[in-house]
Design an enzyme around this catalytic site. Structure first.
Site, PDB file in Angstrom:
ATOM      1  CD  GLU A 211      -1.596  -2.422   1.623  1.00  0.00           C
ATOM      2  OE1 GLU A 211      -0.392  -2.600   1.926  1.00  0.00           O
ATOM      3  OE2 GLU A 211      -2.452  -3.332   1.711  1.00  0.00           O
TER       4      GLU A 211
ATOM      5  CG  PHE B 146      -9.266  -9.881  11.332  1.00  0.00           C
ATOM      6  CD1 PHE B 146      -7.990 -10.304  11.707  1.00  0.00           C
ATOM      7  CD2 PHE B 146      -9.584  -9.857   9.981  1.00  0.00           C
ATOM      8  CE1 PHE B 146      -7.062 -10.693  10.752  1.00  0.00           C
ATOM      9  CE2 PHE B 146      -8.659 -10.252   9.028  1.00  0.00           C
ATOM     10  CZ  PHE B 146      -7.394 -10.667   9.414  1.00  0.00           C
ATOM     11  CD  GLN B 147      -7.007  -7.471   7.773  1.00  0.00           C
ATOM     12  OE1 GLN B 147      -7.943  -7.207   7.024  1.00  0.00           O
ATOM     13  NE2 GLN B 147      -5.877  -8.021   7.356  1.00  0.00           N
TER      14      GLN B 147
ATOM     15  CE  LYS C  43     -16.549  -6.822   3.841  1.00  0.00           C
ATOM     16  NZ  LYS C  43     -15.943  -8.092   4.274  1.00  0.00           N
TER      17      LYS C  43
ATOM     18  CG  MET D 140      23.175  11.481   3.038  1.00  0.00           C
ATOM     19  SD  MET D 140      24.399  12.581   2.311  1.00  0.00           S
ATOM     20  CE  MET D 140      23.421  13.443   1.095  1.00  0.00           C
TER      21      MET D 140
HETATM   22  C1  LIG Z   1      12.721   5.473   4.992  1.00  0.00           C
HETATM   23  C2  LIG Z   1      14.021   6.073   5.358  1.00  0.00           C
HETATM   24  N1  LIG Z   1      14.807   5.468   6.276  1.00  0.00           N
HETATM   25  C3  LIG Z   1      16.015   6.013   6.604  1.00  0.00           C
HETATM   26  C4  LIG Z   1      16.433   7.170   6.048  1.00  0.00           C
HETATM   27  C5  LIG Z   1      17.772   7.790   6.455  1.00  0.00           C
HETATM   28  N2  LIG Z   1      18.675   7.845   5.315  1.00  0.00           N
HETATM   29  C6  LIG Z   1      18.856   8.960   4.585  1.00  0.00           C
HETATM   30  S1  LIG Z   1      19.876   8.745   3.281  1.00  0.00           S
HETATM   31  C7  LIG Z   1      20.129   7.141   3.688  1.00  0.00           C
HETATM   32  C8  LIG Z   1      21.012   6.276   2.828  1.00  0.00           C
HETATM   33  C9  LIG Z   1      20.466   6.095   1.459  1.00  0.00           C
HETATM   34  O1  LIG Z   1      21.170   5.062   0.799  1.00  0.00           O
HETATM   35  P1  LIG Z   1      21.004   4.831  -0.743  1.00  0.00           P
HETATM   36  O2  LIG Z   1      19.578   4.782  -1.119  1.00  0.00           O
HETATM   37  O3  LIG Z   1      21.817   3.662  -1.143  1.00  0.00           O
HETATM   38  O4  LIG Z   1      21.575   6.166  -1.382  1.00  0.00           O
HETATM   39  P2  LIG Z   1      23.058   6.775  -1.363  1.00  0.00           P
HETATM   40  O5  LIG Z   1      23.140   7.729  -0.235  1.00  0.00           O
HETATM   41  O6  LIG Z   1      24.016   5.614  -1.196  1.00  0.00           O
HETATM   42  O7  LIG Z   1      23.170   7.435  -2.690  1.00  0.00           O
HETATM   43  C10 LIG Z   1      19.411   6.799   4.851  1.00  0.00           C
HETATM   44  C11 LIG Z   1      19.440   5.458   5.486  1.00  0.00           C
HETATM   45  C12 LIG Z   1      15.556   7.785   5.127  1.00  0.00           C
HETATM   46  N3  LIG Z   1      15.842   8.949   4.554  1.00  0.00           N
HETATM   47  N4  LIG Z   1      14.387   7.213   4.788  1.00  0.00           N
END
Ligand SMILES: Cc1ncc(C[n+]2csc(CCOP(=O)(O)OP(=O)(O)O)c2C)c(N)n1
Length: 552
Positions: free
Chosen positions: A49, A111-112, A161, A467
């Site tokens: 979803e 449920f749900q 529902k 990052m």
């Molecule tokens: C849902 C979610 N969880 C955690 C984060 C924290 N976060 C920001 S950037 C990042 C790393 C992203 O890795 P990737 O998609 O491989 O991109 P890269 O930075 O390597 O280009 C994380 C874990 C986030 N922004 N969103």
């Protein structure tokens, strides 16, 4: 006419010209799915979803109209929470039709059953618990009106529902209601703004997502040109001025251009339009535009003075305000200030990094941009690749630039690209993602394979959460805790398992030719592009620091 609540929903959606709904069925929405089968509405079967709601968002961001998603009660709705919060942060019009247990079971831990209203209260623009099929007739048009009016946002209808099966007698299917007209700027305030702009010596125009929402790109460029305003944009408004425009200083903030941040530091007037002084843009707020008076124009009055007290606040739609200002301003030449900004540009130029090498992010982006062409919608995920894209990709149509700016949601890119391609199948979409973000909604590759849309996905694979690693490198003594994947995933094999052809630039004898082949192929293709784990996004301002304290 005598119809059920579910039929009322599908007939209303048809009537307003909804091009598709995206969802995942379940017990509490099965009456709605029964009615869908009798309708003309195409349904996109997402695999989660969250994916469905981001597909609806992708459509909405490109089309500028509300997207529609369906989720069943309980886990179906809770799966959409991230996408709702994301739509709230980035002001995206979205209507979620959420199933709920039958009225008699509400409050019994059935449920749900989940307390949907409580869960989504702060991350929606509005939510309504529907008490009867008759109420639907009133609240369906209202949900879309709210989602699309003023500052857009997500609206949830919580529909038991048995409301979907309840019969109701109506004179006809309700008419869709147009969005409420945007607030018109007060002429006296516009005159004051024009006076402030004409009298200023060193003004800067600061444009945000509000300009994108009102599609006021040409108006913004006209204002910049009429009053000779060096212009910075947020992540959301990138491309409002073409990248090579002499007044375009690019993105401000944490990973923005140094000359943009320095021009803001020196300005005596900051004209903020549809921008919300977000911390990623301002850095340390007290040190942001310290010598400037501020004109702040926004469609959401709550933004005015929320973070920086403006000298002049104007509650208005960005486009209406820009047009009114242009009509009132005399053309101004600012030789001295533009010369100074030019000097800043030369002193702090953007870094040029091997533009032809596919193993460096900047070179890879330059090649992708050439192959993708100017019309394709572009989505990113979140991380280093997102910021490299913001810095390097030549965005020419901001309405087709889709990125999760406010919430920064990994997992946004692929479903948003599906929605964008559904909004504009003839141009297709490009999704640039990371190997971390890819896995957050990877299941939507199956949805993409079903639809066979022209979506090209390029995965910047640096073997982990780039990052996070960068911040650990710069601010946490190079303790790379949990930011590298101990075991690589075979991304190409994964794509192929979902039915998406894949090309690995790391294994190609001629990576340039392989990339060209990927873009020449019809339908969806995934490209894996290896990136060295030590690549960094620079310049960077440490979180909480002034935008002048730069790691370059
Ligand atoms: C849902 C979610 N969880 C955690 C984060 C924290 N976060 C920001 S950037 C990042 C790393 C992203 O890795 P990737 O998609 O491989 O991109 P890269 O930075 O390597 O280009 C994380 C874990 C986030 N922004 N969103």
């Amino acid at each position: 006419m005598d119809i059920t609540g579910a039929q009322l929903i599908t007939r209303f959606l048809e009537r307003r010209g909804t091009p598709f709904v995206a969802g995942v069925p379940g017990g509490a929405v099965l009456p709605l799915y029964r009615a869908l089968d009798d309708s003309q509405l195409p349904h996109v079967l997402a695999r989660n979803e969250q994916g469905a709601a981001f597909i609806a968002q992708g459509y909405a961001r490109v089309a500028g109209r509300a997207g529609v998603a369906i989720a069943t009660s309980g886990p179906g709705v809770t799966n959409t929470v991230t996408a709702l919060a994301d739509a709230k942060s980035d002001s995206v019009p979205l209507v979620l039709l959420a199933g709920q247990v039958p009225r008699a079971l509400k409050g019994t831990d059935a449920f749900q059953e989940a307390p949907t209203g409580f869960i989504v209260d702060r991350i929606t623009k509005a939510h309504f618990e529907i008490g009867s099929a008759a109420e639907l007739a009133e609240l369906l048009p209202e949900a879309f009106r709210i989602a699309e009016s003023g500052r857009p946002g997500p609206v949830l209808l919580d529909i038991p529902k048995d409301v979907q099966t309840e019969r109701v007698t109506l004179a006809g299917i309700p008419d869709p209601v147009s969005p409420t007209a945007a607030p018109v700027p007060n002429p006296n305030q516009i005159a004051r703004a024009a006076g402030l702009i004409e009298r200023s010596q060193r003004p800067v125009l600061y444009l945000g997502g509000g300009v994108r929402i009102s599609r006021a790109f040409a108006d913004a460029q006209r204002l910049a040109e009429t009053a000779s305003l060096p212009t910075v944009t947020t992540l959301m408004a990138l491309g409002t001025l073409p990248p090579e425009h002499p007044l375009a200083l690019g993105m401000l903030g944490m990973h923005g251009a140094q000359h943009a941040n320095r021009a803001i530091d020196e300005c005596d007037l900051l004209i903020a339009i549809g921008a919300r002084f977000d911390d990623r843009a301002t850095g340390k707020l007290a040190a942001f535009a310290p010598h400037a008076r501020v004109i702040h124009i926004d469609a959401d009055p709550r933004e005015l003075g929320k973070l920086r007290r403006p000298d002049l606040a104007i509650h208005a739609d960005a486009g209406a305000a820009l047009r009114a200002l242009c009509a009132m301003l005399r053309p101004t030449l600012r030789t001295e200030w533009l010369a100074r900004v030019g000097k800043l540009r030369r002193t702090y130029p953007a870094r040029i990094v091997e533009p032809h090498s596919l193993s460096r992010p900047q070179g890879l982006i330059a090649q992708i941009a050439r192959l993708a062409g100017p019309d394709r919608a572009v989505t990113t995920d979140v991380g280093q690749h997102q910021m490299w894209m913001a810095q390097e990709y030549p965005i020419r149509n901001p309405a087709r630039w889709l990125t999760s700016g406010g919430l920064g949601t990994m997992g946004f890119g692929i479903p948003a690209a599906i929605g964008a391609a559904l909004a504009s199948p003839e141009t297709g979409a490009l999704c640039v993602t990371g190997d971390g973000s890819l896995l957050m909604n990877v299941q939507e590759l199956a949805t993409l394979a079903d639809l066979q849309l022209d979506v090209k996905i390029v995965v910047f694979d640096n073997g982990g959460l780039g990052m996070v690693r960068q911040q650990q490198s710069l601010f946490y003594e190079r303790r790379y805790t949990a930011s590298g994947y101990p075991r690589g995933t075979s991304i190409c094999a994964l794509a192929e398992a979902f039915g998406i052809p894949a090309i690995d630039l790391g294994k190609a004898r001629d990576p340039q030719a392989a990339l060209r082949r990927a873009f020449a192929k019809a339908g969806p293709v995934l490209v894996r592009a290896p990136i060295h784990a030590d690549e960094q996004v620079l310049p960077m301002v440490a979180p909480g620091q002034s935008n002048l304290e730069v790691i370059a």
